[in-house]
Design a protein around this motif. Sequence first.
Motif, short mmCIF file in Angstrom:
data_model
loop_
_atom_site.label_atom_id
_atom_site.label_comp_id
_atom_site.label_asym_id
_atom_site.label_seq_id
_atom_site.Cartn_x
_atom_site.Cartn_y
_atom_site.Cartn_z
N GLU A 131 0.84 -1.20 0.00
CA GLU A 131 0.00 0.00 0.00
C GLU A 131 0.88 1.25 0.00
O GLU A 131 1.85 1.34 0.75
CB GLU A 131 -0.91 0.02 1.23
CG GLU A 131 -2.00 -1.04 1.22
CD GLU A 131 -3.13 -0.70 0.27
OE1 GLU A 131 -3.34 0.50 0.01
OE2 GLU A 131 -3.78 -1.63 -0.23
N ILE A 132 0.56 2.20 -0.84
CA ILE A 132 1.28 3.47 -0.88
C ILE A 132 0.29 4.61 -0.69
O ILE A 132 -0.91 4.45 -0.90
CB ILE A 132 2.05 3.66 -2.21
CG1 ILE A 132 1.08 3.65 -3.40
CG2 ILE A 132 3.12 2.60 -2.38
CD1 ILE A 132 1.74 3.99 -4.71
N ASN A 133 0.82 5.75 -0.27
CA ASN A 133 -0.03 6.91 -0.03
C ASN A 133 0.42 8.06 -0.93
O ASN A 133 1.56 8.50 -0.86
CB ASN A 133 0.06 7.34 1.45
CG ASN A 133 -1.00 8.36 1.80
OD1 ASN A 133 -0.93 9.51 1.38
ND2 ASN A 133 -1.98 7.94 2.59
N MET B 266 -3.46 3.58 -1.88
CA MET B 266 -3.78 2.64 -2.96
C MET B 266 -2.68 1.60 -3.07
O MET B 266 -1.54 1.84 -2.65
CB MET B 266 -3.93 3.38 -4.30
CG MET B 266 -2.64 3.99 -4.83
SD MET B 266 -2.83 4.71 -6.46
CE MET B 266 -3.89 6.11 -6.08
N PRO B 267 -2.99 0.42 -3.62
CA PRO B 267 -1.96 -0.60 -3.81
C PRO B 267 -0.94 -0.14 -4.85
O PRO B 267 -1.29 0.52 -5.84
CB PRO B 267 -2.74 -1.82 -4.32
CG PRO B 267 -4.17 -1.53 -4.01
CD PRO B 267 -4.33 -0.06 -4.04
N LEU B 268 0.32 -0.49 -4.63
CA LEU B 268 1.36 -0.17 -5.61
C LEU B 268 1.05 -0.85 -6.94
O LEU B 268 1.47 -0.38 -8.00
CB LEU B 268 2.72 -0.65 -5.07
CG LEU B 268 3.94 -0.40 -5.96
CD1 LEU B 268 4.11 1.09 -6.23
CD2 LEU B 268 5.19 -0.98 -5.32
N GLY B 269 0.29 -1.93 -6.87
CA GLY B 269 -0.08 -2.66 -8.08
C GLY B 269 -0.84 -1.82 -9.08
O GLY B 269 -0.78 -2.06 -10.28
#
Length: 265
Positions: free
Chosen positions: A192-194, A200-203
């Motif tokens: 997860e990144i912000n 949101m997911p890094l994916g």
Amino acid sequence: MMKRTLNEGVQAGRNKGPVMSDQELNNLFNQPAAQNRNTGRPVADRAMTYDDVMMKTGVLFAILLAAAVVGWFVPPLAFPAMLIALVLGLVNAFKKEPSKALIIGYAAFEGVFLGGISALFESQFSGIVVQAVLATLCVFGVMLALFKFKGVRYGSKMKKFMFIAVGGYAIFSLINFGIAMFTGTGGARAVEINIMGISMPLGVIIGIVATVLAAMTLIMDFQMIEQGVKQQIPEKYSWMCAFSLMVTLVWLYIEILRLLSYFRN
């Protein structure tokens, strides 16, 4: 009729000059096949055309879809089929001469893998496969239109960048897949990144980048086919062009399928 025509030709030859002897005629017919003045290849080894590429691409996708039906109903076959398809894909990519059997084999095993993974996604997100297929076709149509009507082409520097970018992404995907398999997590894609207060997911970011790369690779495939036809390369290389186009479209479909699943979540 043929006999009379030959006699008339011989008679005309007598009126115009010396006539070949039987031995000379025999030697003439025993000569090697005529060759193309531009390429030096035998005429029988005809040059590749757009129709050749389209026909072989259609054959490969027919095989892929038929195999996908098997994978759809038997999802456990997806993983071993993926490994076999990966090996065949690498062999085909590095072969100097295209192998029809290996390319068809790749299409079959890749189809089983696609059918299996599509069934898994569909079981979690109803209707996602149809959405991914339609999105893939739309991207393909847009890139083809840009190539055909807008004259989008890649220079040598852009090609080099694309090779580096696609190669780097391929290495990342293999490493990430290994991490996900051995750790039981989603790998880097599940992190997860912000961004500006939005988590949101890094994916999602990786998926967008990969989808753009796959779409841009279509231009390279179109350009390769165009150059092959213009340079009159042998018809057998139409199998390699069809293989390359299929690999790109499969990659694009998988990335779109995965990206849609993030948004569904």
